[in-house]
Design an enzyme around this catalytic site. Sequence first.
Site, short mmCIF file in Angstrom:
data_model
loop_
_atom_site.label_atom_id
_atom_site.label_comp_id
_atom_site.label_asym_id
_atom_site.label_seq_id
_atom_site.Cartn_x
_atom_site.Cartn_y
_atom_site.Cartn_z
N LYS A 128 0.86 -1.18 0.00
CA LYS A 128 0.00 0.00 0.00
C LYS A 128 0.90 1.23 0.00
O LYS A 128 2.07 1.18 0.37
CB LYS A 128 -0.93 0.02 1.22
CG LYS A 128 -0.23 0.03 2.59
CD LYS A 128 0.28 1.38 3.06
CE LYS A 128 0.91 1.30 4.45
NZ LYS A 128 1.64 2.56 4.81
N ASP A 156 -2.70 -1.18 10.72
CA ASP A 156 -2.77 -1.17 9.25
C ASP A 156 -3.41 -2.43 8.67
O ASP A 156 -3.72 -2.47 7.47
CB ASP A 156 -1.36 -1.03 8.66
CG ASP A 156 -0.88 0.41 8.60
OD1 ASP A 156 -1.69 1.31 8.93
OD2 ASP A 156 0.28 0.64 8.24
#
Length: 286
Positions: A10, A140
């Site tokens: 990401k 996350d």
Amino acid sequence: MTHQWPAPAKINLFLYITGKRSDGYHLLQTLFQFLDYGDTLYITKTVGGRVRLLNPVAGVTEKNNLIVQAALMLQRYCWKTNDPTTPGADIWLEKVLPMGGGLGGGSSDAATVLVALNAQWGCGLTITTLTRLGLIIGADVPVFVRGTAAFAEGIGEQLTPVVLVEKWYLIAVPPVNIATSSIFSDPNLQRNAQYCSLDQLMSVTFQNVCEQVAKKHFPSVEQHLLWLLKYAPSRMTGTGACVFAEFDTEDAARQVFLQTPVWMRSFVAKGMNVSPLHRALSLMQK
């Protein structure tokens, strides 16, 4: 049967810190998008309940490995202790994402294990339940479990799906490993960004408030960033160390990639609003 599962990287397209909780966690506003680049996990369902990571990551004990933690957490949630029907797993990790790079490698690996084993073990848990389990592992992990580009608030767990332009990125990888704690503990880190709506944040130039701290302590981050800035809008992802330049087309990104100096490790990847993990899950379920 062994199944192959992606654990994508990401990037944080912007990152602001609006405050700090009493437990030490920072309050964020950040924008996540996935890349079509990342680690790969090969997972074989076994019997007897044993979970094995067949190629441990150097410097990371099995107890502290998020892959093993995620598998055992899912196993405990779905089966009673000493249940003879408890399945296990043999897991092989093909690691390409750098540790301490801000690309979410460890969190993505853990999320992939939760999603993959939920399918391979036949647990039948919803994405909402898997997200809740993932948050126990790390802030996350939920965005990787949910699998859609998202605006994140809170400590990163309050997710609002968004549809973003899927640009192309040249990602540079400085030769340093930056621990998130080293950035968040720095007294010079800006922690008082004004709280804004997503529309407000999308209308201004994107920034990452962690970037100044990382450049101060890790000169190679600034070195890589300055090189990229000659060609395109560029900034750091997460708490570093990786930095990225954004381009409208693959050809534009690769033209700059071909000019990268010998001291720079880099790769080209496309931004994705739907995680490659969830694309793989959809194919498996057909």
